[in-house]
Design a protein around this motif. Structure first.
Motif, PDB file in Angstrom:
ATOM      1  N   ASP A 148     -11.007   5.121  11.769  1.00 23.56           N
ATOM      2  CA  ASP A 148     -11.060   5.293  10.311  1.00 23.56           C
ATOM      3  C   ASP A 148     -10.206   6.485   9.879  1.00 23.56           C
ATOM      4  O   ASP A 148      -9.457   6.408   8.899  1.00 23.56           O
ATOM      5  CB  ASP A 148     -12.505   5.522   9.836  1.00 23.56           C
ATOM      6  N   ILE A 149     -10.331   7.584  10.622  1.00 22.65           N
ATOM      7  CA  ILE A 149      -9.591   8.797  10.290  1.00 22.65           C
ATOM      8  C   ILE A 149      -8.090   8.547  10.425  1.00 22.65           C
ATOM      9  O   ILE A 149      -7.302   8.953   9.564  1.00 22.65           O
ATOM     10  CB  ILE A 149     -10.063   9.981  11.164  1.00 22.65           C
ATOM     11  N   ALA A 150      -7.686   7.855  11.488  1.00 23.95           N
ATOM     12  CA  ALA A 150      -6.268   7.531  11.681  1.00 23.95           C
ATOM     13  C   ALA A 150      -5.755   6.650  10.542  1.00 23.95           C
ATOM     14  O   ALA A 150      -4.646   6.861  10.032  1.00 23.95           O
ATOM     15  CB  ALA A 150      -6.060   6.854  13.027  1.00 23.95           C
ATOM     16  N   GLU A 151      -6.557   5.667  10.126  1.00 21.19           N
ATOM     17  CA  GLU A 151      -6.152   4.794   9.017  1.00 21.19           C
ATOM     18  C   GLU A 151      -6.008   5.588   7.724  1.00 21.19           C
ATOM     19  O   GLU A 151      -5.063   5.373   6.959  1.00 21.19           O
ATOM     20  CB  GLU A 151      -7.170   3.668   8.838  1.00 21.19           C
ATOM     21  N   LEU A 152      -6.931   6.505   7.474  1.00 19.55           N
ATOM     22  CA  LEU A 152      -6.840   7.346   6.281  1.00 19.55           C
ATOM     23  C   LEU A 152      -5.603   8.237   6.337  1.00 19.55           C
ATOM     24  O   LEU A 152      -4.907   8.403   5.327  1.00 19.55           O
ATOM     25  CB  LEU A 152      -8.102   8.207   6.125  1.00 19.55           C
ATOM     26  N   ARG A 153      -5.334   8.801   7.505  1.00 23.69           N
ATOM     27  CA  ARG A 153      -4.162   9.653   7.672  1.00 23.69           C
ATOM     28  C   ARG A 153      -2.892   8.861   7.333  1.00 23.69           C
ATOM     29  O   ARG A 153      -2.026   9.344   6.597  1.00 23.69           O
ATOM     30  CB  ARG A 153      -4.110  10.184   9.105  1.00 23.69           C
ATOM     31  N   GLU A 154      -2.803   7.633   7.844  1.00 26.03           N
ATOM     32  CA  GLU A 154      -1.643   6.785   7.553  1.00 26.03           C
ATOM     33  C   GLU A 154      -1.573   6.440   6.074  1.00 26.03           C
ATOM     34  O   GLU A 154      -0.488   6.418   5.480  1.00 26.03           O
ATOM     35  CB  GLU A 154      -1.682   5.509   8.406  1.00 26.03           C
ATOM     36  N   TRP A 155      -2.710   6.179   5.465  1.00 24.91           N
ATOM     37  CA  TRP A 155      -2.742   5.856   4.042  1.00 24.91           C
ATOM     38  C   TRP A 155      -2.229   7.038   3.222  1.00 24.91           C
ATOM     39  O   TRP A 155      -1.415   6.865   2.311  1.00 24.91           O
ATOM     40  CB  TRP A 155      -4.160   5.476   3.607  1.00 24.91           C
ATOM     41  N   PHE A 156      -2.693   8.250   3.563  1.00 28.24           N
ATOM     42  CA  PHE A 156      -2.234   9.445   2.840  1.00 28.24           C
ATOM     43  C   PHE A 156      -0.732   9.654   3.012  1.00 28.24           C
ATOM     44  O   PHE A 156      -0.034   9.973   2.050  1.00 28.24           O
ATOM     45  CB  PHE A 156      -2.989  10.704   3.304  1.00 28.24           C
ATOM     46  N   LYS A 157      -0.224   9.440   4.214  1.00 23.14           N
ATOM     47  CA  LYS A 157       1.219   9.570   4.444  1.00 23.14           C
ATOM     48  C   LYS A 157       1.989   8.568   3.585  1.00 23.14           C
ATOM     49  O   LYS A 157       2.996   8.902   2.964  1.00 23.14           O
ATOM     50  CB  LYS A 157       1.559   9.320   5.919  1.00 23.14           C
ATOM     51  N   HIS A 158       1.497   7.341   3.551  1.00 24.60           N
ATOM     52  CA  HIS A 158       2.141   6.296   2.751  1.00 24.60           C
ATOM     53  C   HIS A 158       2.119   6.660   1.275  1.00 24.60           C
ATOM     54  O   HIS A 158       3.115   6.496   0.560  1.00 24.60           O
ATOM     55  CB  HIS A 158       1.446   4.950   2.990  1.00 24.60           C
ATOM     56  N   GLU A 159       0.993   7.160   0.798  1.00 21.54           N
ATOM     57  CA  GLU A 159       0.873   7.529  -0.616  1.00 21.54           C
ATOM     58  C   GLU A 159       1.800   8.687  -0.990  1.00 21.54           C
ATOM     59  O   GLU A 159       2.275   8.761  -2.115  1.00 21.54           O
ATOM     60  CB  GLU A 159      -0.581   7.896  -0.949  1.00 21.54           C
ATOM     61  N   LYS A 160       2.053   9.571  -0.042  1.00 23.80           N
ATOM     62  CA  LYS A 160       2.947  10.710  -0.289  1.00 23.80           C
ATOM     63  C   LYS A 160       4.406  10.300  -0.094  1.00 23.80           C
ATOM     64  O   LYS A 160       5.303  11.093  -0.314  1.00 23.80           O
ATOM     65  CB  LYS A 160       2.601  11.870   0.654  1.00 23.80           C
ATOM     66  N   GLY A 161       4.637   9.060   0.357  1.00 21.19           N
ATOM     67  CA  GLY A 161       5.993   8.580   0.546  1.00 21.19           C
ATOM     68  C   GLY A 161       6.642   9.071   1.830  1.00 21.19           C
ATOM     69  O   GLY A 161       7.860   9.133   1.933  1.00 21.19           O
ATOM     70  N   GLU A 162       5.810   9.404   2.829  1.00 23.37           N
ATOM     71  CA  GLU A 162       6.337   9.917   4.089  1.00 23.37           C
ATOM     72  C   GLU A 162       6.666   8.816   5.067  1.00 23.37           C
ATOM     73  O   GLU A 162       7.078   9.083   6.184  1.00 23.37           O
ATOM     74  CB  GLU A 162       5.337  10.904   4.709  1.00 23.37           C
ATOM     75  N   GLN A 163       6.461   7.568   4.707  1.00 21.56           N
ATOM     76  CA  GLN A 163       6.761   6.471   5.627  1.00 21.56           C
ATOM     77  C   GLN A 163       7.871   5.627   5.095  1.00 21.56           C
ATOM     78  O   GLN A 163       8.116   5.462   3.981  1.00 21.56           O
ATOM     79  CB  GLN A 163       5.536   5.587   5.854  1.00 21.56           C
TER      80      GLN A 163
END
Length: 126
Positions: A111-126
């Motif tokens: 869950d934490i890894a998925e949230l981390r990826e979601w936050f990165k995506h939202e910040k435009g880091e992916q």
């Protein structure tokens, strides 16, 4: 957003039907949606009256028929309830809520890894 009253479970059920319809509804329409509950017209009218008093509905009349329409969208209600929940229990901070979830083992590493990826995506880091 204006202050809205808290919804009971029954009121939320009725509002979910109204939000799904996305148009003004009548007591008859709602009673047909809740036929399995065997509610009477007076029961539905009381629920609708409470929803008007709490700021969730407006009522208009065409001929002898009352029409009820939502004053806010489901998404607006979700935002309102989320902020209200955070304010009441977590000093208005999402971080405090997430910390509680982690501390209570409600979030696992996946869950934490998925949230981390979601936050990165939202910040435009992916």
């Amino acid at each position: 957003m204006k202050y809205l009253g808290r919804l009971s479970e029954t009121e939320l059920e009725v509002m979910e039907v109204i939000w799904q319809k996305q148009e003004a509804v009548t007591v008859t329409t709602l009673l047909s949606k809740f036929a399995d509950k065997d509610w009477k017209t007076s029961t539905m009218s009381t629920i609708l009256k409470r929803l008007i008093e709490k700021g969730f509905l407006t009522k208009s009349m065409e001929g002898k028929v009352n029409y009820y329409e939502a004053t806010i969208t489901l998404e607006q209600y979700r935002r309102y309830e989320t902020q209200s929940f955070l304010n009441r229990l977590y000093n208005g901070k999402a971080k405090n809520f997430i910390t509680a979830l982690v501390n209570d083992d409600e979030l696992n590493q996946k869950d934490i890894a998925e949230l981390r990826e979601w936050f990165k995506h939202e910040k435009g880091e992916q």
